[in-house]
Design an enzyme around this catalytic site. Structure first.
Site, PDB file in Angstrom:
ATOM      1  N   ASP A 193      34.234  65.906  60.159  1.00 43.15           N
ATOM      2  CA  ASP A 193      33.676  67.029  59.413  1.00 43.15           C
ATOM      3  C   ASP A 193      32.156  67.037  59.405  1.00 43.15           C
ATOM      4  O   ASP A 193      31.545  67.974  58.900  1.00 43.15           O
ATOM      5  CB  ASP A 193      34.178  66.994  57.967  1.00 43.15           C
ATOM      6  CG  ASP A 193      35.674  67.262  57.866  1.00 43.15           C
ATOM      7  OD1 ASP A 193      36.210  67.937  58.773  1.00 43.15           O
ATOM      8  OD2 ASP A 193      36.300  66.785  56.896  1.00 43.15           O
ATOM      9  N   ASP A 217      28.523  68.301  56.337  1.00 44.25           N
ATOM     10  CA  ASP A 217      29.503  68.385  55.251  1.00 44.25           C
ATOM     11  C   ASP A 217      28.990  67.564  54.067  1.00 44.25           C
ATOM     12  O   ASP A 217      27.947  67.872  53.521  1.00 44.25           O
ATOM     13  CB  ASP A 217      30.869  67.913  55.746  1.00 44.25           C
ATOM     14  CG  ASP A 217      31.991  68.280  54.790  1.00 44.25           C
ATOM     15  OD1 ASP A 217      31.831  69.249  54.025  1.00 44.25           O
ATOM     16  OD2 ASP A 217      33.022  67.610  54.796  1.00 44.25           O
ATOM     17  N   ASP A 221      31.870  61.020  51.394  1.00 38.82           N
ATOM     18  CA  ASP A 221      33.152  61.521  50.905  1.00 38.82           C
ATOM     19  C   ASP A 221      34.159  60.372  50.893  1.00 38.82           C
ATOM     20  O   ASP A 221      34.242  59.597  51.856  1.00 38.82           O
ATOM     21  CB  ASP A 221      33.680  62.639  51.802  1.00 38.82           C
ATOM     22  CG  ASP A 221      32.963  63.969  51.574  1.00 38.82           C
ATOM     23  OD1 ASP A 221      32.020  63.998  50.765  1.00 38.82           O
ATOM     24  OD2 ASP A 221      33.349  64.963  52.211  1.00 38.82           O
ATOM     25  N   ARG A 273      27.733  68.340  43.366  1.00 39.24           N
ATOM     26  CA  ARG A 273      28.613  67.221  43.749  1.00 39.24           C
ATOM     27  C   ARG A 273      27.866  65.884  43.770  1.00 39.24           C
ATOM     28  O   ARG A 273      27.733  65.241  44.791  1.00 39.24           O
ATOM     29  CB  ARG A 273      29.276  67.473  45.096  1.00 39.24           C
ATOM     30  CG  ARG A 273      30.196  68.676  45.104  1.00 39.24           C
ATOM     31  CD  ARG A 273      30.996  68.736  46.391  1.00 39.24           C
ATOM     32  NE  ARG A 273      31.927  69.872  46.394  1.00 39.24           N
ATOM     33  CZ  ARG A 273      32.802  70.134  47.368  1.00 39.24           C
ATOM     34  NH1 ARG A 273      32.855  69.324  48.422  1.00 39.24           N
ATOM     35  NH2 ARG A 273      33.594  71.160  47.291  1.00 39.24           N
TER      36      ARG A 273
END
Length: 532
Positions: A193, A217, A221, A273
């Site tokens: 990603d 991205d 993550d 985030r």
């Protein structure tokens, strides 16, 4: 004949029962509040030590910051003689990550992404534990995602190491990985990603002193049941969706996700985030949030968020003052989510909306030691991000190979060329370095890989296990005498280099024949034996 076949099959199944039982290991710490408490104790002890030295030994105060991770190794002028000591300096849920501790030292001498011996790609794909270091400054341009195997440490201390291009780093169904002192930027999709670091289905992961920015991205993550993770001393900047912890609301495997986010600096041009959480337990402690565009901490699917001792500086916009953001839930639902703020400092109108048991007894144990005031934030996060070579006490000047390569000669291909002038300072950007716009003036950074000759004789630098270590038998690869014995909660059996499983219990072994005998009578005599 059919019955006899059944009997043989059942006997084999019965013999395997102890093995199956032995591999059924837990995926999460049973008492996350105890982990939070331990982090606070470590922090308090480190700050107290600095205070005492401030009175008696002023010459050492400039090194000690009160940051328990940095104070564990940075003040030792001979840290390079025992690089693997870093594995004993972790905190939080990822504390047990040992990386390549006990393995050989591998020197990366080739800045290319060829996968040939001497390259980083070659080192990270090896099956055995490795402690990977760099011969000089390097800009590594990936052609595709760099998949890292289990039991690896990527240690960029003493060099300016930048990774960019396709990927960038993927940790997929592995265990025990440490990534330290690396700059990751401009990562783009390529069989991935385009995350800076993507963690999937992995345990015992520690990301420390990295600088991350400008990726397609997320910067970091963690998904698909990953747990036992610590993200510390990192510098994040110039990005929209910074950190995703949990892939989707419906992924029940993320119920066991446990992540510590500590001593990081969230810098310029970030939107949201920081992190965005789902389901698990997240300890966000002593970070510096300098700004955000939409929100700082968000979540859905009832995550537990414990925010302690952070500094939240809200942006000028009156519509973005709230630190928190709940997604995909009505007020009556998220009111039960456990979100707590304790000891946080709110600047420029910032405010944190707590909920659930965060207002009551759930966090009593974690709160029994008061988190240090966010007034210490400047001190604790002053070195966030990748450390320039010259900022490390006992660092590696002029491209010299570290002394941490015992009992063997340095490979012939490791040059002693001067370190190119890569630029950058250790100011607000945590020593990120000037990669924007290409190599610094006068250096051969992009073409020469910091002086590492292509095709040089690369590879293992010897070293092996430290004296007294008990790799494979010492509780997840921990050295003998370490304090990892109390942390055997995050079992992992997949991936290369995993330590051997504990022997099956006596109860499991003795019960197998009785289970087999019982099934034998059921098959041969059916229900006719039940009245007996």
């Amino acid at each position: 004949m059919l019955r006899n076949t059944h009997i043989v099959f059942i006997c084999l199944l019965g013999c395997l029962c102890p093995v199956i039982t032995a591999t059924d290991l837990p995926h999460q710490h049973p008492n996350p509040e105890a982990v939070v408490l331990q982090v606070q104790r470590r922090l308090n002890a480190s700050l107290a030590r600095r205070g005492l030295l401030g009175v008696h030994e002023n010459d050492q105060v400039s090194c000690l910051t009160g940051n328990p991770i940095d104070d564990c190794w940075r003040c030792d002028p001979n840290w390079e003689a025992d690089r693997q000591h870093l594995a004993e300096c972790g905190i939080g849920f990822g504390q047990q990550a040992v990386g390549g501790k006990g393995g050989q030292v591998y020197v990366v001498t080739d800045h290319s992404d060829s996968g040939n011996p001497g390259s980083l790609r070659y080192a990270v794909t090896k099956p055995e534990p490795l402690w990977i270091i760099f011969s000089s400054d390097m800009l590594i341009k990936l052609k595709r995602e760099l998949i890292v195997n289990s039991y690896k440490t990527i240690d960029g201390r003493g060099a300016n190491v930048q990774i960019t291009g396709g990927g960038c780093i993927g940790l997929k169904y592995v265990t025990n990985v440490i990534i330290h002192n690396i700059q990751l930027h401009h990562c783009v999709p390529s069989e991935s990603d385009g995350d800076g670091i993507s963690i999937m289905g992995s345990r015992y992961i520690w990301i420390d002193h990295c600088s991350l920015s400008y990726c397609k991205d997320g910067l970091i993550d963690a998904t698909l049941g990953s747990t036992a993770i610590t993200l510390s001393n990192n510098y994040f900047s110039h990005h929209d969706k910074v950190m995703l912890l949990g892939r989707s609301d419906g992924d029940e495997m993320d119920d066991g996700m446990q992540v510590t986010v500590a001593f990081n600096r969230f810098g310029e041009a970030l939107e949201q985030r920081m992190p965005r959480c789902r389901r698990g337990y997240f300890h966000v402690v002593n970070n510096d949030y300098t700004q955000w565009g939409i929100y700082a901490i968000g979540g859905s699917a009832s995550p537990t968020i414990n925010s302690q001792g952070n500094r939240y500086t809200a942006p000028p916009s009156t519509n973005a003052k709230e630190v928190t953001r709940r997604m995909d839930a009505k007020d009556g639902d998220w009111a039960r989510w456990n979100w707590r703020t304790e000891g946080d400092i709110m600047v420029n109108g910032a405010y944190f909306v707590p909920s659930g048991d965060g207002l009551g007894a759930q966090f009593a144990m974690a709160s029994s030691v008061e988190p240090k005031s966010a007034g210490f934030i400047d001190q604790l996060t002053m070195n966030a991000g990748a450390l320039p070579p010259t900022s490390v006490v006992g660092g590696i000047p002029n491209g010299q190979v570290p002394n941490s390569i015992p009992n063997s000669q340095v490979p012939n291909g490791v040059p002693n060329d001067p370190v190119p002038n890569v630029g950058g300072t250790n100011g607000d950007n945590g020593g990120l370095g000037s990669y924007s716009g290409g190599a610094a003036s006068g250096s051969n950074y992009g073409d020469g890989g910091g002086g590492a000759a292509a095709g040089a004789n690369p590879g293992y630098a010897g070293g092996g296990a430290a004296s007294g270590s008990n790799y494979g038998d010492g509780g997840g690869g921990a050295a003998s005498g370490s304090n990892y014995g109390d942390w055997n909660f995050f079992g992992m059996t997949h991936g290369s280099g995993a330590p051997r499983l504990p022997p099956p219990s006596t109860t499991s072994v003795l019960s197998a024949p009785f289970v087999t005998l019982f099934l034998y009578f059921i098959i041969n005599y059916g229900c006719s034996i039940l009245p007996l």
